[in-house]
Design an enzyme around this catalytic site. Sequence first.
Site, PDB file in Angstrom:
ATOM      1  CD  GLU A 196      -0.478  -8.067   0.753  1.00 11.07           C
ATOM      2  OE1 GLU A 196      -0.218  -9.278   0.629  1.00 11.07           O
ATOM      3  OE2 GLU A 196      -0.048  -7.359   1.690  1.00 11.07           O
ATOM      4  CD  GLU A 232       4.686  -6.570   0.409  1.00 14.00           C
ATOM      5  OE1 GLU A 232       3.624  -6.109   0.830  1.00 14.00           O
ATOM      6  OE2 GLU A 232       4.946  -6.632  -0.826  1.00 14.00           O
TER       7      GLU A 232
END
Length: 693
Positions: free
Chosen positions: A105, A125
């Site tokens: 990210e 995640e």
Amino acid sequence: MTVEYKVQDGVALITLDNPPVNGLGHATRLGVVAGVARAADDDSVRAIVITGAGKAFSGGADIREFNTPKAAQEPSLHTVIRIVEASAKPVVAALHSVAMGGGLELAMGCHYRVTAPGTQIALPEVKLGLLPGAGGTQRLPRAIGLEPALNMIVSGDTVMSDALADSGLFDEVIDGDLLAGAIAFAQRAAESGKRPLLRERKVAHENAEGFLQFARNTVAAMAKNFPAPVKCVDAVQAAVQKRFDDGIQYERSLFIELMYTPQSRALRHAFLGERAAAKIPDVPEDTPVCKVERVAVIGAGTMGGGIAMNFLNAGIPVTILETKQEALDRGVATIRKNYENSAKKGKLTQEKVEERMARLTPTLSYDDIRDADLVIEAVFEEMGVKESVFKRLDEVVKPGAILASNTSTLDVDRIASFTKRPQDVVGMHFFSPANVMKLLEVVRGAKTSKDVLATVMRIAKKIRKTAVVSGVCDGFIGNRMIEQYGRQAGFLLDEGALPEQVDKAIEKFGFAMGPFRMGDLAGNDIGWAIRKRRAVERPDMTYSKTGDVLCELGHFGQKTGAGWYDYKAGDRKAYPSQAVNEMIEQHSRDLGIKRRKISDEEIVERLVYALVNEGAKILEEGIASKASDVDMVYLTGYGFPLFVGGPMLYADTVGLHNVLQAVRRYSKGYRGEAWQPAPLIERLAEQGKGFND
């Protein structure tokens, strides 16, 4: 210092340096922000490169800060990415080795991305019951397209950078010196004056709405007990339909919602529990370990063969020993057949099959295992047999070799006493099928040395097992607890339940298989033998006699075509048996018990709380060092539902006060002597605490 800053050829180099995987902990986030600000104030700097030291760009969040205030402390990863995006000087992420989760990210928030070949790229995640919470669901679809991005986000699987080379995620793949290439790229970016942002791209897809609906239906069916995958689809849909800033806000709201779900708590508990299991309180991480270059396995049966395969798979030569040629040939043939079956399924090449078989040496002579570094005994589960094997090993095997027993219930200290080197003896309890099951119970004897324990934990990791240390007791952690579970299953039959109802109730709770289907699969005669041994050793421990009656009828399970259920030739499906059900009902009458209707809720409580109560006793006795170790045994070895997080975490979720009240209630009912509340539960409940507090 977790971030290094230096300037080279007009380029500021910000290097994440937070071993082992450059986790984006609070200090690291502060360091990145400080580095960008420092570069902005330096007129000699024209561009910025962010990279990672060591063996990773960044593995994402720092797991050491999970569940601590530092995880959310400013600057958050959102703030870091906003600062990077707003930089007046172009920022280039130079990826290598590993770029996952928050690390990816962060890279997607940079103006440009370059990568070394073979970099592992992932947003994992979802495997923690979450979704990417720092823009991953919004930027990745803009980078590589809707369908491939959704597949990565929903699965959490790793994709190699080579497969994404032309996807739009990377501006350049750099062969050779990554740092030199990244600096050269950054200099060109500065010359161009451009600072492109992924947030400014649109997500293009021919029929986005139709694809997303199809994906949602598919994911909902495959992940019914886990909310995160469906929420991932919702977040990615926002990338298609909403403005970027609105999508980011929506992603954040979904992330927070998932963070507080019991499923995410369970998955994070399992993730951290697996890592915590490798840490033994009184065995320092720098404890010297022994070299294990040659392994011997005693016994070429189902367990011995499966154990051998673990080491062959890891590239370690194995000598497998049997007493008779026929048994040895059969064992070797089974190992080859297992590998050949994997090859047929495309999981192995034929070349790999032959490589692994070439590492295997069959023998009938103890002389051929003299130089083994680790010997694992996998013979019949009877103390007299173990005694003869370990006495022979003590005579033959070189000094300093580790002597391990695969016993599932027997006293490892007594086994060690058959040798003159009890410090080298340890239990290595593999679970069947040993080449498949993840769990390895490492049984620490009273005299097992720390270096032996450290070595076994290290080798467990090499053969890809989740190793959990247990002290010595009958059944260790897993089988000692499952015995109480099995006792309650039998008592439920006495009182009014039938096998099918018990199995369906616990399977609905989330177990892969109920106790009676499992008994039929494993062989009911195994439990029968244990009960016979218990009758001599522990006459105070009561059991339902139903299982004994079943075995006296020859109903040993699938291998005999009849157990608690009926089976048809070539069909593993369990069919309710009218004859067995009639036997169960007659047995209740013989005991003078008026059968009653038992709810599914009671079935689940009695089975699960029996595990919890015994697990609490195991913790209090020091057989297990922490509650998460007990949970890891049950998650990796006994089919306890992952989305619940293990029996001890489940008890914490329910509340130990409520567990204690139920245990006390059942202690006043049928066979109440089996429900003596564990003192640890009483103490923690009184304090308002849980096992994992």
